[in-house]
Design a protein around this motif. Structure first.
Motif: not given
Length: 108
Positions: A60-74
């Motif tokens: 079993e070949v499992v490929h996990v691609d995770e992208h986390l984008k955080v935007k901060e605004g005032i």
């Protein structure tokens, strides 16, 4: 004295031995031997089949691609105060591949 009479008496011949029982014994022993060889052959075939099992190997070949984008605004609020706004985007991609390899051989 009187002379012995010279009569000869013949002794009947002994009955011939019964050959029929000998034949029956030989036939049963032969069939028993053949039956024994047949059972041995069946047992040997079963033993060979047991050793030559199909082994299925699954990878079993499992490929996990995770992208986390955080935007901060005032941002300034309606009454003049400042508020911090966080925008978080979590992007997850999972790719799964199952490979089956069937082999004939010895099972361990």
């Amino acid at each position: 004295m009187a002379s012995p009479s010279t009569t000869t008496t013949t002794v009947p011949a002994p009955p011939s031995s019964d050959n029929q029982t000998t034949v029956i014994v030989i036939v049963f022993v032969s069939f028993g031997g053949i039956l024994l060889l047949a059972f041995l052959a069946v047992g040997l075939c079963c033993l060979i089949k047991k050793k030559k099992k199909k082994t299925i190997e699954e990878t079993e070949v499992v490929h996990v691609d995770e992208h986390l984008k955080v935007k901060e605004g005032i941002v300034e609020g309606p009454h003049g105060g400042k508020a911090v706004v966080l925008e978080i985007n979590d992007d997850v991609h999972v790719d799964e591949v199952i490979r089956k390899n069937e082999k004939l051989g010895h099972a361990s």
